[in-house]
Design a protein around this motif. Sequence first.
Motif, mmCIF file in Angstrom:
data_model
loop_
_atom_site.group_PDB
_atom_site.id
_atom_site.type_symbol
_atom_site.label_atom_id
_atom_site.label_comp_id
_atom_site.label_asym_id
_atom_site.label_seq_id
_atom_site.Cartn_x
_atom_site.Cartn_y
_atom_site.Cartn_z
ATOM 1 N N ARG A 237 0.813 -1.215 0.000
ATOM 2 C CA ARG A 237 0.000 0.000 0.000
ATOM 3 C C ARG A 237 0.851 1.271 0.000
ATOM 4 N NH1 ARG A 237 -5.203 0.095 1.413
ATOM 5 N NH2 ARG A 237 -5.032 -1.789 2.695
ATOM 6 N N ARG A 238 2.018 1.204 0.639
ATOM 7 C CA ARG A 238 2.837 2.411 0.787
ATOM 8 C C ARG A 238 3.354 2.944 -0.546
ATOM 9 N NH1 ARG A 238 5.851 -1.992 2.073
ATOM 10 N NH2 ARG A 238 7.882 -2.218 1.008
ATOM 11 N N ALA A 241 0.514 5.148 -4.390
ATOM 12 C CA ALA A 241 0.343 6.498 -4.930
ATOM 13 C C ALA A 241 1.434 6.841 -5.930
ATOM 14 C CB ALA A 241 0.319 7.525 -3.800
ATOM 15 N N ALA A 285 -2.484 10.736 -5.334
ATOM 16 C CA ALA A 285 -2.365 10.677 -3.881
ATOM 17 C C ALA A 285 -3.732 10.657 -3.206
ATOM 18 C CB ALA A 285 -1.542 11.866 -3.386
ATOM 19 N N SER A 286 -4.647 11.491 -3.687
ATOM 20 C CA SER A 286 -5.968 11.562 -3.062
ATOM 21 C C SER A 286 -6.788 10.304 -3.318
ATOM 22 C CB SER A 286 -6.725 12.797 -3.564
ATOM 23 O OG SER A 286 -6.993 12.705 -4.951
ATOM 24 N N ARG A 287 -6.648 9.719 -4.505
ATOM 25 C CA ARG A 287 -7.406 8.500 -4.815
ATOM 26 C C ARG A 287 -6.947 7.343 -3.955
ATOM 27 N NH1 ARG A 287 -6.663 7.723 -11.017
ATOM 28 N NH2 ARG A 287 -8.037 5.939 -10.741
ATOM 29 N N VAL A 288 -5.627 7.238 -3.755
ATOM 30 C CA VAL A 288 -5.115 6.162 -2.909
ATOM 31 C C VAL A 288 -5.538 6.375 -1.467
ATOM 32 C CG1 VAL A 288 -3.019 5.100 -1.997
ATOM 33 C CG2 VAL A 288 -3.199 5.604 -4.442
ATOM 34 N N ALA A 289 -5.513 7.622 -1.002
ATOM 35 C CA ALA A 289 -5.953 7.912 0.361
ATOM 36 C C ALA A 289 -7.417 7.537 0.559
ATOM 37 C CB ALA A 289 -5.739 9.389 0.669
ATOM 38 N N ALA A 290 -8.236 7.798 -0.459
ATOM 39 C CA ALA A 290 -9.662 7.481 -0.370
ATOM 40 C C ALA A 290 -9.907 5.981 -0.342
ATOM 41 C CB ALA A 290 -10.408 8.107 -1.549
ATOM 42 N N GLN A 291 -8.967 5.212 -0.898
ATOM 43 C CA GLN A 291 -9.099 3.750 -0.954
ATOM 44 C C GLN A 291 -8.498 3.070 0.263
ATOM 45 O OE1 GLN A 291 -10.265 1.677 -3.414
ATOM 46 N NE2 GLN A 291 -10.812 3.126 -5.007
ATOM 47 N N SER A 292 -7.920 3.823 1.183
ATOM 48 C CA SER A 292 -7.067 3.247 2.226
ATOM 49 C C SER A 292 -7.770 2.241 3.118
ATOM 50 C CB SER A 292 -6.466 4.367 3.086
ATOM 51 O OG SER A 292 -7.499 5.098 3.722
ATOM 52 N N ASN A 293 -9.076 2.318 3.246
ATOM 53 C CA ASN A 293 -9.775 1.395 4.138
ATOM 54 C C ASN A 293 -10.491 0.275 3.398
ATOM 55 O OD1 ASN A 293 -9.084 2.794 6.504
ATOM 56 N ND2 ASN A 293 -10.685 4.319 6.088
#
Length: 304
Positions: A237-238, A241, A285-293
């Motif tokens: 996951r890291r 992005a 970056a924002s799309r990956v953050a939104a998918q984080s859970n």
Amino acid sequence: MSSDRFLRRYDAMCSDAAAAVMKRYSTSFTLATKLLPGQTKEDIRNLYAVVRIADEIVDGTAKQAAVADISALLDEYETAVLAAPTKRFHTDPILHAYAQTARRCQFDSAHITAFFSSMHRDVNQTTYTQTDFDKYVYGSAEVIGLLCLSTFTAGMTLSLAEKARLDEGARSLGAAFQKVNFLRDIAVDSRLLGRSYFPEINVSTDQPLDDAAKDAIVADIRADLAVSRASMYLLPRRVHAGVLAAADLFEELTDMIDATPASVLTTTRISVPRRRKLWLTARAASRVAAQSNRIPPFTEEPRK
């Protein structure tokens, strides 16, 4: 200051030198790597710097510096790169930085050998059959994708199935990047260096690329990008992005090339405007953050 501190200071300086190489030569990769975690970011920059220097040897820079035997210089650099991981100290900052990464990520020397095999083709070969082209792209780009994957998964244990999927995606993304760059650089390659990588291109004519050939190449690039995206969710996951940003930047280039007549491509190098690059990077970056859970760890959404 202890001897260990001297060495760590030198390590940091060498990595800074590698980062400077990337910053000078590629704004796209520089932006994408900003989204990677610290150690992985450093490893990608260290790898990029060695690859960039090899490119400079064969792309005319060494010739302009009046180097008499380009092939011998490339042989010398290949030997140095292959041996670099066995030594803890190098007077060459780029080799020193690369050696740290190669050891940590356990780079496969066969990938380095394949890369230099393609670089050697650039010394004397100017036209390519489909078989030659496939071999060149494997060595110049697909193995770079595999080496990048080694930095992303360093220390991880993967199943055979996961590794096979990730390897396929890494090779496909590397191939897509290379083919895009071939189309972007066609003016320099064909008119200045006299090279024709794509079998569809004839550098002996005034118009080496026509729209039909360009459309076929673009379709091939899109297929490579689709394969790479299909396995992206398996990455740690890291790094999502950064990898997504790089893929999006090159897909943007593909869209621009698709919309540009072949006659224009042969005289003009296509590039993504900086503000657009920044927007694409921020979006990744924002799309990956939104998918984080979500599970699986990353699911690609349709591009808009």
